[in-house]
Design an enzyme around this catalytic site. Structure first.
Site, PDB file in Angstrom:
ATOM      1  N   LYS A   1       0.925  -1.174  -0.048  1.00 51.52           N
ATOM      2  CA  LYS A   1       0.102  -0.163   0.026  1.00 51.52           C
ATOM      3  C   LYS A   1       0.735   1.207  -0.107  1.00 51.52           C
ATOM      4  O   LYS A   1       0.546   2.269  -0.601  1.00 51.52           O
ATOM      5  CB  LYS A   1      -0.906  -0.059   1.225  1.00 51.52           C
ATOM      6  CG  LYS A   1      -2.226  -1.014   1.061  1.00 51.52           C
ATOM      7  CD  LYS A   1      -2.606  -1.073   2.264  1.00 51.52           C
ATOM      8  CE  LYS A   1      -3.760  -2.435   2.058  1.00 51.52           C
ATOM      9  NZ  LYS A   1      -4.675  -2.785   3.188  1.00 51.52           N
TER      10      LYS A   1
ATOM     11  N   GLN B   1      -4.554  -1.441   9.336  1.00 52.81           N
ATOM     12  CA  GLN B   1      -4.658  -2.764   8.794  1.00 52.81           C
ATOM     13  C   GLN B   1      -5.290  -3.820   9.802  1.00 52.81           C
ATOM     14  O   GLN B   1      -5.115  -3.713  10.970  1.00 52.81           O
ATOM     15  CB  GLN B   1      -3.265  -3.058   8.407  1.00 52.81           C
ATOM     16  CG  GLN B   1      -3.199  -4.291   7.763  1.00 52.81           C
ATOM     17  CD  GLN B   1      -3.809  -4.241   6.282  1.00 52.81           C
ATOM     18  OE1 GLN B   1      -3.836  -3.281   5.774  1.00 52.81           O
ATOM     19  NE2 GLN B   1      -4.152  -5.423   6.143  1.00 52.81           N
TER      20      GLN B   1
ATOM     21  N   ASP C   1     -11.180   2.917   3.901  1.00 50.89           N
ATOM     22  CA  ASP C   1     -11.569   1.556   3.598  1.00 50.89           C
ATOM     23  C   ASP C   1     -12.869   1.145   3.590  1.00 50.89           C
ATOM     24  O   ASP C   1     -13.660   0.244   3.190  1.00 50.89           O
ATOM     25  CB  ASP C   1     -10.999   0.740   4.816  1.00 50.89           C
ATOM     26  CG  ASP C   1      -9.513   0.066   4.678  1.00 50.89           C
ATOM     27  OD1 ASP C   1      -9.453  -0.393   3.741  1.00 50.89           O
ATOM     28  OD2 ASP C   1      -8.925   0.129   5.792  1.00 50.89           O
TER      29      ASP C   1
HETATM   30  N1  GUN Z   1      -7.061  -6.714   6.015  1.00 50.86           N
HETATM   31  C1  GUN Z   1      -7.381  -7.300   5.103  1.00 50.86           C
HETATM   32  N2  GUN Z   1      -7.740  -6.490   3.835  1.00 50.86           N
HETATM   33  C2  GUN Z   1      -7.890  -5.329   4.455  1.00 50.86           C
HETATM   34  C3  GUN Z   1      -8.247  -4.091   3.972  1.00 50.86           C
HETATM   35  O1  GUN Z   1      -8.732  -4.092   2.866  1.00 50.86           O
HETATM   36  N3  GUN Z   1      -8.102  -2.940   4.746  1.00 50.86           N
HETATM   37  C4  GUN Z   1      -7.833  -3.122   6.056  1.00 50.86           C
HETATM   38  N4  GUN Z   1      -7.659  -1.902   6.701  1.00 50.86           N
HETATM   39  N5  GUN Z   1      -7.205  -4.429   6.528  1.00 50.86           N
HETATM   40  C5  GUN Z   1      -7.440  -5.487   5.773  1.00 50.86           C
END
Ligand code: GUN
Length: 281
Positions: free
Chosen positions: A53, A97, A120
């Site tokens: 990311k 996350q 998100d």
């Molecule tokens: N853990 C697995 N997929 C995601 C996501 O798309 N965003 C976040 N914040 N955590 C995750």
């Protein structure tokens, strides 16, 4: 012959557009777009996701602020950090996350992210708006799937769409997006009876259950669109999806591969959402 949906190509095309929008924002407002990424603990998969990311942010010119708290960080420390980021003018998006370590109350942390910085689309307000088909921020993976369908001219209107998996991150928002796009939607999961028959009735089958090659050709209708959100390892340790790609590909009209399908779209939509929150700020 089925068409392989190329998520990598679409992601590259969208990232080029996003890069232009990021530069325009900077020229107009005289400041950078900022995304804060919070990782708690040492989960190796999460570390890889977060690294990717941050790298994607650099590629399009978004400034990332990366925070890595130890696995034994307290609830107070995590919430305190999110509060600071919520108040920071140079932070337009906040991403915590998931999953968080077991001792942390995930809901309490997510509640502290202001909905307008929730890149998100996980917070209750944004999920509620999605459920009511109002303007919102949409969770990245299902949003990416909708962009793929659009790119390939696949209109869910009136179609039987089956969502296999009911997670808050993928299954539920995906089902709502398909419903908002006028599909007839069925959500099924590990407890569903007659799972094979339900899946075999799908014109559009989206799979996110986290089991390698779970969906086999007998579960797929001839000519169905098959979207594989899975990211698994097969018996030889090779990356694969929740769908038995080799077995299903000739039966489907369109199918996403793993890797190179949904995966590259997820981070692209994070960048998209970050530009969106910045533009609305
Ligand atoms: N853990 C697995 N997929 C995601 C996501 O798309 N965003 C976040 N914040 N955590 C995750």
């Amino acid at each position: 012959m089925s068409t392989i949906i190329d998520g990598k190509a679409l992601a590259a095309k969208m990232r080029a557009e996003i890069k232009t929008r990021v530069a325009a924002f900077q020229a107009e407002r005289g400041k950078e777009i900022g995304l804060a990424v919070v990782l708690v603990g040492e989960d190796s998969a999460s570390q890889v996701y977060v690294r990717n990311k941050i790298k994607a942010c650099e590629e399009v010119g978004v400034k990332s602020f990366s925070y890595h708290l130890p696995a034994d960080a307290t609830q107070q420390q995590v919430c305190g950090l999110v509060d600071e980021l919520a108040a920071a003018d140079n932070v337009h998006g906040i991403l915590v996350q998931l999953p968080l370590p077991k001792h942390i109350d995930e809901r309490a942390v997510l509640r502290r992210i202001p909905p307008k910085k929730d890149v998100d689309g996980f917070c209750a307000e944004n999920v509620g708006n999605l459920a009511m088909n109002r303007e919102t921020i949409v969770a990245c993976t299902p949003f990416g799937v909708m962009k793929m369908l659009e790119e390939y001219g696949i209109n869910p209107k009136g179609k039987n769409a089956v969502m296999l998996g009911r997670s808050n991150i993928v299954g539920k928002p995906m089902a709502m997006l398909l419903l908002n796009a006028d599909a007839t939607v069925t959500v099924c999961h590990s407890k569903t009876e007659n799972l094979k028959e339900v899946c075999a009735g799908a014109d559009i089958l989206v799979v996110a259950i986290g089991r390698a090659k779970f969906v086999t050709a007998d579960m797929v209708k001839e000519g169905a669109v098959v979207i594989d959100v899975g990211m698994d390892r097969d018996e030889n340790g090779k990356l694969c999806g929740d769908v038995d790609f080799e077995g299903v590909k000739d039966k489907a009209s369109y199918i996403t591969p793993v890797p190179g399908g949904v995966g590259p779209m997820t981070i692209t939509m994070l960048l998209y959402n970050t530009v969106l929150t910045a533009s609305r700020s």
